[in-house]
Scaffold this motif. Sequence first.
Motif, PDB file in Angstrom:
ATOM      1  N   UNK B 141      -0.434 -18.413  -4.237  1.00 46.66           N
ATOM      2  CA  UNK B 141      -0.737 -17.631  -3.024  1.00 46.66           C
ATOM      3  C   UNK B 141      -0.666 -16.151  -3.387  1.00 46.66           C
ATOM      4  N   UNK B 142      -1.772 -15.450  -3.287  1.00 47.45           N
ATOM      5  CA  UNK B 142      -1.745 -14.010  -3.554  1.00 47.45           C
ATOM      6  C   UNK B 142      -1.257 -13.270  -2.309  1.00 47.45           C
ATOM      7  N   UNK B 143      -0.185 -12.492  -2.450  1.00 51.47           N
ATOM      8  CA  UNK B 143       0.318 -11.710  -1.317  1.00 51.47           C
ATOM      9  C   UNK B 143       0.504 -10.267  -1.749  1.00 51.47           C
ATOM     10  N   UNK B 144      -0.586  -9.649  -2.234  1.00 51.99           N
ATOM     11  CA  UNK B 144      -0.514  -8.241  -2.639  1.00 51.99           C
ATOM     12  C   UNK B 144      -1.053  -7.359  -1.512  1.00 51.99           C
ATOM     13  N   UNK B 145      -0.801  -6.081  -1.609  1.00 51.80           N
ATOM     14  CA  UNK B 145      -1.304  -5.140  -0.610  1.00 51.80           C
ATOM     15  C   UNK B 145      -2.824  -5.207  -0.557  1.00 51.80           C
ATOM     16  N   UNK B 146      -3.363  -4.953   0.615  1.00 47.03           N
ATOM     17  CA  UNK B 146      -4.801  -5.008   0.804  1.00 47.03           C
ATOM     18  C   UNK B 146      -5.418  -3.659   0.432  1.00 47.03           C
ATOM     19  N   UNK B 147      -5.247  -3.272  -0.833  1.00 48.67           N
ATOM     20  CA  UNK B 147      -5.805  -2.005  -1.310  1.00 48.67           C
ATOM     21  C   UNK B 147      -6.688  -2.286  -2.514  1.00 48.67           C
ATOM     22  N   UNK B 148      -7.356  -1.261  -2.988  1.00 53.86           N
ATOM     23  CA  UNK B 148      -8.196  -1.381  -4.175  1.00 53.86           C
ATOM     24  C   UNK B 148      -7.375  -1.954  -5.330  1.00 53.86           C
ATOM     25  N   UNK B 149      -6.178  -1.397  -5.559  1.00 53.94           N
ATOM     26  CA  UNK B 149      -5.348  -1.849  -6.687  1.00 53.94           C
ATOM     27  C   UNK B 149      -4.889  -3.295  -6.486  1.00 53.94           C
ATOM     28  N   UNK B 150      -4.526  -3.624  -5.240  1.00 52.31           N
ATOM     29  CA  UNK B 150      -4.095  -4.985  -4.953  1.00 52.31           C
ATOM     30  C   UNK B 150      -5.218  -5.971  -5.211  1.00 52.31           C
ATOM     31  N   UNK B 151      -6.434  -5.640  -4.733  1.00 49.21           N
ATOM     32  CA  UNK B 151      -7.577  -6.532  -4.918  1.00 49.21           C
ATOM     33  C   UNK B 151      -7.916  -6.691  -6.400  1.00 49.21           C
ATOM     34  N   UNK B 152      -7.839  -5.582  -7.144  1.00 51.68           N
ATOM     35  CA  UNK B 152      -8.117  -5.629  -8.585  1.00 51.68           C
ATOM     36  C   UNK B 152      -7.150  -6.578  -9.278  1.00 51.68           C
ATOM     37  N   UNK B 153      -5.869  -6.437  -8.930  1.00 53.88           N
ATOM     38  CA  UNK B 153      -4.834  -7.268  -9.560  1.00 53.88           C
ATOM     39  C   UNK B 153      -5.059  -8.740  -9.225  1.00 53.88           C
ATOM     40  N   UNK B 154      -5.318  -9.013  -7.932  1.00 55.65           N
ATOM     41  CA  UNK B 154      -5.640 -10.381  -7.506  1.00 55.65           C
ATOM     42  C   UNK B 154      -6.754 -10.965  -8.365  1.00 55.65           C
ATOM     43  N   UNK B 155      -7.825 -10.184  -8.488  1.00 54.27           N
ATOM     44  CA  UNK B 155      -9.024 -10.682  -9.164  1.00 54.27           C
ATOM     45  C   UNK B 155      -8.759 -10.904 -10.658  1.00 54.27           C
ATOM     46  N   UNK B 156      -8.007  -9.981 -11.262  1.00 54.51           N
ATOM     47  CA  UNK B 156      -7.668 -10.089 -12.685  1.00 54.51           C
ATOM     48  C   UNK B 156      -6.908 -11.384 -12.951  1.00 54.51           C
TER      49      UNK B 156
END
Lengths: 206, 206
Positions: B141-156
Amino acid sequence: MEFSSKLLEKAVNEISQLPGIGKRTALRLVLHLLKQPKEQTVFLSQALLKMREEIKFCSNCHNLSDVTICEICSNKNRDHKIICVVEDVRDVMAIENTGQYRGVYHVLGGKISPIDGVGPSQLNINSLVSKVKSGAVSEVVFALSSTMEGDTTNFYIYKQIQESNIITSTIARGISVGDELEYADEVTLGRSILHRIPFENEFKNN
Amino acid sequence: MEFSSKLLEKAVNEISQLPGIGKRTALRLVLHLLKQPKEQTVFLSQALLKMREEIKFCSNCHNLSDVTICEICSNKNRDHKIICVVEDVRDVMAIENTGQYRGVYHVLGGKISPIDGVGPSQLNINSLVSKVKSGAVSEVVFALSSTMEGDTTNFYIYKQIQESNIITSTIARGISVGDELEYADEVTLGRSILHRIPFENEFKNN
Protein backbone atom coordinates in the motif's frame (compact mmCIF):
# COMPACT_ATOMS: atom_id res chain seq x y z
CA MET A 1 -0.05 10.51 20.12
CA GLU A 2 1.25 6.93 20.05
CA PHE A 3 5.05 6.62 19.96
CA SER A 4 6.90 3.59 18.65
CA SER A 5 9.73 4.28 21.12
CA LYS A 6 9.76 5.28 24.78
CA LEU A 7 13.02 7.20 24.27
CA LEU A 8 11.40 9.23 21.51
CA GLU A 9 8.31 9.84 23.64
CA LYS A 10 10.38 11.05 26.58
CA ALA A 11 12.44 13.44 24.45
CA VAL A 12 9.27 14.82 22.84
CA ASN A 13 7.60 15.26 26.22
CA GLU A 14 10.57 17.15 27.64
CA ILE A 15 10.87 19.48 24.64
CA SER A 16 7.14 20.17 24.55
CA GLN A 17 7.35 21.58 28.09
CA LEU A 18 9.11 24.62 26.65
CA PRO A 19 6.81 27.59 26.07
CA GLY A 20 5.22 27.80 22.61
CA ILE A 21 6.33 24.29 21.60
CA GLY A 22 3.63 21.66 21.22
CA LYS A 23 3.98 17.91 20.76
CA ARG A 24 4.01 18.10 16.98
CA THR A 25 6.74 20.73 16.86
CA ALA A 26 8.71 18.80 19.48
CA LEU A 27 8.49 15.65 17.37
CA ARG A 28 9.68 17.60 14.31
CA LEU A 29 12.68 18.91 16.28
CA VAL A 30 13.58 15.47 17.63
CA LEU A 31 13.35 13.86 14.18
CA HIS A 32 15.56 16.68 12.88
CA LEU A 33 18.17 15.90 15.55
CA LEU A 34 18.06 12.22 14.57
CA LYS A 35 18.90 13.15 10.97
CA GLN A 36 21.85 15.33 12.03
CA PRO A 37 25.23 14.05 13.22
CA LYS A 38 25.20 12.82 16.81
CA GLU A 39 27.52 15.70 17.82
CA GLN A 40 24.78 18.27 17.35
CA THR A 41 22.62 16.67 20.04
CA VAL A 42 25.65 16.25 22.31
CA PHE A 43 26.65 19.91 21.92
CA LEU A 44 23.06 21.07 22.46
CA SER A 45 22.62 19.01 25.64
CA GLN A 46 25.98 20.03 27.03
CA ALA A 47 25.45 23.72 26.28
CA LEU A 48 22.07 23.70 28.04
CA LEU A 49 23.35 21.79 31.05
CA LYS A 50 26.52 23.87 31.42
CA MET A 51 24.56 27.09 31.01
CA ARG A 52 21.98 26.08 33.62
CA GLU A 53 24.59 24.94 36.12
CA GLU A 54 27.27 27.57 35.76
CA ILE A 55 25.55 30.79 34.78
CA LYS A 56 25.43 33.46 37.47
CA PHE A 57 23.44 36.56 38.14
CA CYS A 58 25.65 39.64 38.59
CA SER A 59 25.56 40.38 42.33
CA ASN A 60 25.34 44.07 41.59
CA CYS A 61 22.78 44.47 38.77
CA HIS A 62 21.27 40.93 38.58
CA ASN A 63 22.11 40.66 34.87
CA LEU A 64 23.11 37.20 33.57
CA SER A 65 26.86 36.79 33.65
CA ASP A 66 29.68 34.25 33.67
CA VAL A 67 31.34 35.96 36.61
CA THR A 68 30.17 37.44 39.92
CA ILE A 69 30.29 41.04 38.68
CA CYS A 70 29.13 41.38 35.07
CA GLU A 71 31.10 43.09 32.31
CA ILE A 72 28.94 46.20 32.38
CA CYS A 73 29.20 46.67 36.14
CA SER A 74 32.96 46.12 36.13
CA ASN A 75 33.53 48.47 33.18
CA LYS A 76 35.31 51.60 34.45
CA ASN A 77 34.32 53.60 31.35
CA ARG A 78 30.63 53.50 32.18
CA ASP A 79 28.80 56.00 34.32
CA HIS A 80 27.97 54.14 37.53
CA LYS A 81 25.94 57.07 38.83
CA ILE A 82 23.16 56.44 36.27
CA ILE A 83 21.09 53.28 36.73
CA CYS A 84 18.64 52.06 34.10
CA VAL A 85 15.90 49.90 35.63
CA VAL A 86 14.77 47.11 33.28
CA GLU A 87 12.53 44.08 33.51
CA ASP A 88 14.84 41.35 32.27
CA VAL A 89 18.04 40.43 30.50
CA ARG A 90 16.57 40.88 27.04
CA ASP A 91 15.94 44.55 27.76
CA VAL A 92 19.59 45.05 28.71
CA MET A 93 20.57 43.47 25.39
CA ALA A 94 18.10 45.63 23.48
CA ILE A 95 19.32 48.87 25.07
CA GLU A 96 22.98 47.87 24.67
CA ASN A 97 22.34 47.28 20.97
CA THR A 98 21.25 50.90 20.52
CA GLY A 99 24.70 52.09 21.65
CA GLN A 100 23.04 55.19 23.17
CA TYR A 101 23.41 54.40 26.86
CA ARG A 102 26.62 54.60 28.89
CA GLY A 103 25.30 54.09 32.43
CA VAL A 104 24.73 50.80 34.22
CA TYR A 105 21.63 48.63 34.68
CA HIS A 106 19.48 47.10 37.35
CA VAL A 107 17.50 44.02 36.30
CA LEU A 108 14.30 43.56 38.30
CA GLY A 109 13.57 40.06 37.04
CA GLY A 110 9.94 40.82 36.23
CA LYS A 111 7.14 43.28 36.88
CA ILE A 112 4.72 43.62 39.77
CA SER A 113 1.72 41.63 38.57
CA PRO A 114 -0.87 40.46 41.12
CA ILE A 115 -2.66 38.40 38.45
CA ASP A 116 0.48 36.30 37.89
CA GLY A 117 1.19 36.24 41.62
CA VAL A 118 4.30 38.42 41.33
CA GLY A 119 4.68 40.87 44.23
CA PRO A 120 7.48 43.37 44.99
CA SER A 121 9.26 40.88 47.27
CA GLN A 122 9.92 38.51 44.36
CA LEU A 123 11.69 41.23 42.38
CA ASN A 124 15.12 42.78 42.90
CA ILE A 125 13.66 46.03 44.24
CA ASN A 126 15.22 46.18 47.70
CA SER A 127 18.77 46.05 46.37
CA LEU A 128 17.94 48.93 44.01
CA VAL A 129 16.49 51.02 46.82
CA SER A 130 19.53 50.46 49.04
CA LYS A 131 21.85 51.32 46.13
CA VAL A 132 19.97 54.60 45.69
CA LYS A 133 19.91 55.33 49.42
CA SER A 134 23.67 54.72 49.70
CA GLY A 135 24.06 58.03 47.81
CA ALA A 136 26.20 56.65 44.97
CA VAL A 137 23.47 57.23 42.39
CA SER A 138 22.53 60.48 40.67
CA GLU A 139 19.83 59.31 38.24
CA VAL A 140 17.44 56.39 37.91
CA VAL A 141 16.05 55.78 34.39
CA PHE A 142 12.90 53.67 34.28
CA ALA A 143 12.83 51.54 31.13
CA LEU A 144 9.94 49.15 31.76
CA SER A 145 7.22 48.13 29.33
CA SER A 146 4.48 50.68 28.84
CA THR A 147 1.80 48.47 30.37
CA MET A 148 -0.31 48.54 33.51
CA GLU A 149 2.19 46.25 35.27
CA GLY A 150 5.16 48.29 34.08
CA ASP A 151 3.61 51.55 35.27
CA THR A 152 2.72 49.99 38.63
CA THR A 153 6.29 48.78 39.11
CA ASN A 154 7.69 52.18 38.10
CA PHE A 155 5.43 53.92 40.59
CA TYR A 156 6.15 51.47 43.41
CA ILE A 157 9.89 52.02 43.06
CA TYR A 158 9.48 55.77 42.59
CA LYS A 159 7.58 56.07 45.88
CA GLN A 160 10.46 54.40 47.71
CA ILE A 161 13.26 56.48 46.24
CA GLN A 162 11.57 59.84 45.75
CA GLU A 163 12.94 61.27 49.00
CA SER A 164 16.53 60.46 48.04
CA ASN A 165 16.78 63.70 46.07
CA ILE A 166 18.02 62.13 42.82
CA ILE A 167 16.83 62.58 39.25
CA THR A 168 14.26 60.00 38.13
CA SER A 169 13.46 59.75 34.45
CA THR A 170 11.57 57.40 32.16
CA ILE A 171 12.27 56.50 28.54
CA ALA A 172 10.30 58.64 26.06
CA ARG A 173 6.97 57.31 24.82
CA GLY A 174 6.03 58.44 21.34
CA ILE A 175 5.64 57.63 17.68
CA SER A 176 8.05 54.90 16.52
CA VAL A 177 10.61 55.95 13.92
CA GLY A 178 9.16 55.05 10.52
CA ASP A 179 5.55 54.99 11.73
CA GLU A 180 2.75 56.87 10.01
CA LEU A 181 0.76 59.20 12.26
CA GLU A 182 -2.66 58.06 11.07
CA TYR A 183 -2.09 54.53 12.39
CA ALA A 184 -0.78 55.59 15.81
CA ASP A 185 -3.09 55.10 18.79
CA GLU A 186 -4.34 58.28 20.42
CA VAL A 187 -2.65 57.75 23.80
CA THR A 188 0.78 57.42 22.20
CA LEU A 189 0.15 60.34 19.84
CA GLY A 190 -1.19 62.42 22.74
CA ARG A 191 1.91 61.72 24.83
CA SER A 192 4.23 62.48 21.93
CA ILE A 193 2.63 65.92 21.56
CA LEU A 194 2.59 66.58 25.30
CA HIS A 195 6.25 65.65 25.67
CA ARG A 196 7.47 67.29 22.47
CA ILE A 197 11.17 68.16 22.36
CA PRO A 198 13.05 71.10 20.81
CA PHE A 199 13.52 70.38 17.11
CA GLU A 200 17.30 70.88 17.34
CA ASN A 201 17.59 67.98 19.82
CA GLU A 202 16.41 65.59 17.13
CA PHE A 203 19.40 66.57 14.97
CA LYS A 204 21.93 66.29 17.77
CA ASN A 205 21.10 62.65 18.39
CA ASN A 206 21.42 61.52 14.81
CA MET B 1 22.94 40.18 19.31
CA GLU B 2 25.31 41.00 22.19
CA PHE B 3 25.20 38.55 25.08
CA SER B 4 26.30 39.34 28.62
CA SER B 5 27.39 35.72 29.11
CA LYS B 6 29.27 33.29 26.89
CA LEU B 7 27.36 30.36 28.40
CA LEU B 8 24.08 32.02 27.46
CA GLU B 9 25.36 32.77 23.97
CA LYS B 10 26.46 29.18 23.41
CA ALA B 11 23.12 27.75 24.58
CA VAL B 12 21.21 30.20 22.35
CA ASN B 13 23.41 29.37 19.35
CA GLU B 14 22.88 25.64 19.79
CA ILE B 15 19.11 25.93 20.15
CA SER B 16 18.80 28.29 17.20
CA GLN B 17 20.28 25.60 14.94
CA LEU B 18 17.00 23.69 15.24
CA PRO B 19 14.64 24.23 12.31
CA GLY B 20 12.16 27.09 12.69
CA ILE B 21 13.84 28.48 15.82
CA GLY B 22 15.62 31.82 15.49
CA LYS B 23 17.92 33.56 17.95
CA ARG B 24 15.11 35.48 19.63
CA THR B 25 12.99 32.37 20.22
CA ALA B 26 16.08 30.50 21.41
CA LEU B 27 16.82 33.26 23.92
CA ARG B 28 13.22 33.13 25.15
CA LEU B 29 13.49 29.36 25.65
CA VAL B 30 16.82 29.62 27.49
CA LEU B 31 15.52 32.36 29.80
CA HIS B 32 12.48 30.18 30.47
CA LEU B 33 14.74 27.28 31.47
CA LEU B 34 16.64 29.60 33.82
CA LYS B 35 13.41 30.49 35.59
CA GLN B 36 12.43 26.82 36.02
CA PRO B 37 13.96 24.39 38.55
CA LYS B 38 17.35 23.07 37.48
CA GLU B 39 15.90 19.57 37.12
CA GLN B 40 13.91 20.55 34.03
CA THR B 41 17.09 21.38 32.11
CA VAL B 42 18.79 18.25 33.41
CA PHE B 43 15.88 16.04 32.34
CA LEU B 44 15.66 17.74 28.94
CA SER B 45 19.38 17.32 28.23
CA GLN B 46 19.43 13.74 29.42
CA ALA B 47 16.34 12.78 27.43
CA LEU B 48 17.80 14.23 24.23
CA LEU B 49 21.19 12.63 24.74
CA LYS B 50 19.79 9.22 25.70
CA MET B 51 17.34 9.29 22.81
CA ARG B 52 20.06 10.20 20.29
CA GLU B 53 22.46 7.57 21.56
CA GLU B 54 20.19 4.62 22.23
CA ILE B 55 17.33 4.86 19.77
CA LYS B 56 17.35 2.24 17.04
CA PHE B 57 15.76 1.83 13.65
CA CYS B 58 13.78 -1.39 13.37
CA SER B 59 15.89 -3.67 11.18
CA ASN B 60 12.76 -4.86 9.41
CA CYS B 61 10.65 -1.74 8.71
CA HIS B 62 13.12 1.08 9.61
CA ASN B 63 10.66 2.61 12.07
CA LEU B 64 12.12 4.20 15.23
CA SER B 65 12.23 1.71 18.06
CA ASP B 66 13.84 0.92 21.40
CA VAL B 67 14.61 -2.63 20.28
CA THR B 68 15.98 -4.28 17.13
CA ILE B 69 12.56 -5.38 15.88
CA CYS B 70 9.83 -2.79 16.54
CA GLU B 71 6.57 -3.51 18.34
CA ILE B 72 4.54 -3.49 15.14
CA CYS B 73 6.86 -5.90 13.32
CA SER B 74 6.99 -8.28 16.28
CA ASN B 75 3.22 -8.20 16.80
CA LYS B 76 1.79 -11.62 15.81
CA ASN B 77 -1.74 -10.21 15.51
CA ARG B 78 -0.86 -8.01 12.55
CA ASP B 79 -1.01 -9.07 8.92
CA HIS B 80 2.63 -9.29 7.84
CA LYS B 81 1.60 -9.91 4.24
CA ILE B 82 0.42 -6.32 3.81
CA ILE B 83 3.11 -3.62 3.80
CA CYS B 84 2.27 0.07 3.95
CA VAL B 85 5.04 2.21 2.44
CA VAL B 86 5.43 5.58 4.19
CA GLU B 87 7.87 8.44 4.10
CA ASP B 88 8.79 8.77 7.77
CA VAL B 89 8.01 7.91 11.35
CA ARG B 90 5.32 10.57 11.70
CA ASP B 91 3.26 8.89 8.96
CA VAL B 92 3.36 5.58 10.83
CA MET B 93 2.07 7.39 13.92
CA ALA B 94 -0.65 9.14 11.92
CA ILE B 95 -1.90 5.90 10.32
CA GLU B 96 -1.69 4.01 13.64
CA ASN B 97 -3.85 6.73 15.22
CA THR B 98 -6.65 6.02 12.73
CA GLY B 99 -6.91 2.44 14.02
CA GLN B 100 -7.93 1.34 10.48
CA TYR B 101 -4.78 -0.51 9.46
CA ARG B 102 -3.70 -3.95 10.67
CA GLY B 103 -0.77 -4.66 8.35
CA VAL B 104 2.87 -3.67 8.86
CA TYR B 105 4.91 -0.72 7.59
CA HIS B 106 8.02 0.10 5.64
CA VAL B 107 9.57 3.50 6.37
CA LEU B 108 11.50 4.90 3.41
CA GLY B 109 13.15 7.73 5.33
CA GLY B 110 12.25 10.37 2.75
CA LYS B 111 11.15 10.84 -0.86
CA ILE B 112 13.10 10.85 -4.09
CA SER B 113 13.83 14.54 -4.59
CA PRO B 114 16.62 15.54 -7.00
CA ILE B 115 16.29 19.21 -5.92
CA ASP B 116 17.18 18.29 -2.33
CA GLY B 117 19.82 15.83 -3.53
CA VAL B 118 17.89 12.76 -2.37
CA GLY B 119 18.19 9.80 -4.75
CA PRO B 120 16.79 6.24 -4.44
CA SER B 121 20.04 4.96 -2.93
CA GLN B 122 19.61 7.16 0.15
CA LEU B 123 16.19 5.67 0.89
CA ASN B 124 15.26 2.25 2.26
CA ILE B 125 14.00 1.04 -1.11
CA ASN B 126 16.23 -1.99 -1.71
CA SER B 127 15.16 -3.71 1.49
CA LEU B 128 11.51 -3.22 0.48
CA VAL B 129 12.11 -4.68 -2.97
CA SER B 130 13.88 -7.74 -1.56
CA LYS B 131 11.08 -8.23 0.98
CA VAL B 132 8.56 -8.22 -1.90
CA LYS B 133 10.70 -10.52 -4.06
CA SER B 134 11.06 -13.00 -1.21
CA GLY B 135 7.40 -13.85 -1.80
CA ALA B 136 6.22 -13.18 1.77
CA VAL B 137 4.15 -10.16 0.74
CA SER B 138 0.73 -10.10 -0.86
CA GLU B 139 -0.01 -6.36 -1.00
CA VAL B 140 1.97 -3.13 -0.98
CA VAL B 141 0.00 0.00 0.00
CA PHE B 142 1.62 3.27 -1.06
CA ALA B 143 0.90 6.00 1.49
CA LEU B 144 3.21 8.82 0.41
CA SER B 145 2.37 12.51 0.16
CA SER B 146 0.39 13.49 -2.91
CA THR B 147 3.21 15.61 -4.35
CA MET B 148 5.52 15.39 -7.34
CA GLU B 149 8.22 13.77 -5.17
CA GLY B 150 5.75 11.36 -3.58
CA ASP B 151 4.39 10.28 -6.97
CA THR B 152 7.92 9.85 -8.35
CA THR B 153 8.89 7.65 -5.40
CA ASN B 154 5.70 5.59 -5.74
CA PHE B 155 6.36 5.04 -9.42
CA TYR B 156 10.05 4.19 -8.93
CA ILE B 157 9.17 1.49 -6.41
CA TYR B 158 6.22 0.25 -8.46
CA LYS B 159 8.46 -0.31 -11.50
CA GLN B 160 10.75 -2.52 -9.43
CA ILE B 161 8.06 -4.68 -7.88
CA GLN B 162 5.42 -4.82 -10.62
CA GLU B 163 6.64 -8.19 -11.90
CA SER B 164 6.29 -9.81 -8.50
CA ASN B 165 2.60 -10.45 -9.12
CA ILE B 166 1.37 -8.85 -5.91
CA ILE B 167 -1.41 -6.33 -5.31
CA THR B 168 -0.23 -2.72 -5.25
CA SER B 169 -2.59 -0.07 -3.96
CA THR B 170 -2.42 3.58 -2.99
CA ILE B 171 -4.40 5.42 -0.33
CA ALA B 172 -7.53 7.11 -1.71
CA ARG B 173 -7.29 10.74 -2.81
CA GLY B 174 -10.50 12.69 -2.44
CA ILE B 175 -12.48 15.29 -0.57
CA SER B 176 -11.51 15.51 3.11
CA VAL B 177 -14.25 14.58 5.59
CA GLY B 178 -15.94 17.82 6.63
CA ASP B 179 -14.82 19.77 3.53
CA GLU B 180 -17.19 21.74 1.35
CA LEU B 181 -17.13 20.86 -2.34
CA GLU B 182 -16.97 24.42 -3.62
CA TYR B 183 -13.58 24.99 -1.96
CA ALA B 184 -11.99 21.75 -3.18
CA ASP B 185 -9.41 22.04 -5.98
CA GLU B 186 -10.42 20.53 -9.33
CA VAL B 187 -7.76 17.80 -9.40
CA THR B 188 -8.86 16.40 -6.05
CA LEU B 189 -12.55 16.69 -6.93
CA GLY B 190 -11.88 15.11 -10.34
CA ARG B 191 -10.10 12.15 -8.73
CA SER B 192 -12.83 11.70 -6.14
CA ILE B 193 -15.42 11.39 -8.91
CA LEU B 194 -13.23 9.12 -11.03
CA HIS B 195 -12.55 6.77 -8.12
CA ARG B 196 -16.04 6.84 -6.63
CA ILE B 197 -16.96 3.90 -4.42
CA PRO B 198 -20.23 1.99 -3.91
CA PHE B 199 -22.38 3.97 -1.47
CA GLU B 200 -22.80 0.98 0.84
CA ASN B 201 -19.02 0.82 1.43
CA GLU B 202 -19.16 4.22 3.08
CA PHE B 203 -21.58 2.82 5.67
CA LYS B 204 -19.57 -0.29 6.34
CA ASN B 205 -16.50 1.66 7.34
CA ASN B 206 -18.26 3.88 9.84
